[in-house]
Write an enzyme that holds these catalytic residues in place. Structure first.
Site, PDB file in Angstrom:
ATOM      1  CG  ASP A   1      -1.737  -2.313   7.496  1.00 42.72           C
ATOM      2  OD1 ASP A   1      -2.339  -2.589   6.214  1.00 42.72           O
ATOM      3  OD2 ASP A   1      -1.390  -1.113   7.731  1.00 42.72           O
TER       4      ASP A   1
ATOM      5  CG  ASP B   1       5.700   1.859   4.649  1.00 47.76           C
ATOM      6  OD1 ASP B   1       6.845   1.212   4.529  1.00 47.76           O
ATOM      7  OD2 ASP B   1       4.959   2.036   5.527  1.00 47.76           O
TER       8      ASP B   1
END
Length: 255
Positions: free
Chosen positions: A25, A152
């Protein structure tokens, strides 16, 4: 006669039965702030405008109007056909023992295993990924993840998630959908989608298809299961992050 003392590495048992996801991101990693983890210094963040390493750990994130962003070299690195290195967010609200901001800077050896997801018998590791390893350093913390989700992995093209503005702010001339093929959770499903990313992120995106075998066949690889244990951080990772746990030498090296 001179005597020497050998210090044995701390026992580091494997934790099994957890699974992983991926994201990218462009936000400043949470371990780049001061006071996170027992480490030599916070993890690097990069200037969204120039790509240079930021010297101020208190610089606000590009995802909240600032200039501090994820560095492009946090993308995965292939060592050989059986081992990769990289960085990850630790999912710290599950049962698996990962514990909040203290995880910042720690390294873990992951071994991809063969389980499928129990709620529908889907996904998991591609057969050719099973048994391969990855060593990751924690540079971000995920407090909102629960259950048996452990890591993640930071992979360009794997999905922006909730923060859709950071990458556009870091890379001029790109739309949010260019960074994840318009799929916020899951990212690009085909290798050709990597060509829409900025040049600096394309190789990390291709890793997902070439080494990790994302959706290479039968819906696999997709959020693969791993077993994991803490290990000493490889210098290849600490040179990138600039951050080393003070107890790093107490832990075994990855196999």
């Amino acid at each position: 006669k001179t005597s020497t003392t050998t210090v044995e590495a701390r026992a580091s048992p494997w934790v099994a039965g957890t699974w992983t996801t991926g994201y990218w991101d462009c936000c400043k990693p949470s371990c780049s702030w001061t006071g996170k983890g027992d480490v030599t210094r916070p993890a690097r963040a990069c200037d969204a405008r120039t790509g240079a390493t930021l010297l101020d750990p208190e610089a606000p994130s590009v995802c909240h109007g600032g200039v501090a962003a994820m560095c492009a070299d946090y993308a995965p690195i292939v060592v050989n056909s059986n081992l990769s290195l990289g960085f990850a967010a630790a999912a710290v609200s599950g049962f698996h023992g990962l514990a909040g901001d203290s995880e910042c800077g720690r390294c873990y050896e992951l071994r991809f295993t063969g389980e499928a997801h129990r709620n529908g018998d889907w996904g998991g590791s591609h057969p050719d990924l099973i048994g391969k390893g990855m060593v990751v350093q924690i540079n971000n913390i995920g407090y909102d993840v629960t259950g048996d989700h452990s890591f993640d992995l930071q992979i360009p093209g794997a999905g922006l998630g909730v923060f859709v503005d950071g990458c556009q702010a870091q890379f001029d001339g790109f739309r949010a959908g260019d960074f994840d093929c318009n799929n916020r959770y899951g990212g690009c499903y085909e290798r050709v989608g990597c060509e829409h990313l900025p040049e600096a992120l394309r190789e990390g995106c291709r890793w997902r298809f070439d080494w990790y075998l994302w959706f290479a066949g039968g819906g696999q690889t997709n959020n693969p299961y791993v077993k994991f244990r803490r290990v000493r951080c490889p210098t290849e990772l600490t040179r990138i992050s600039g951050s080393v746990p003070f107890d790093d030498k107490d832990w075994p090296t990855a196999e």
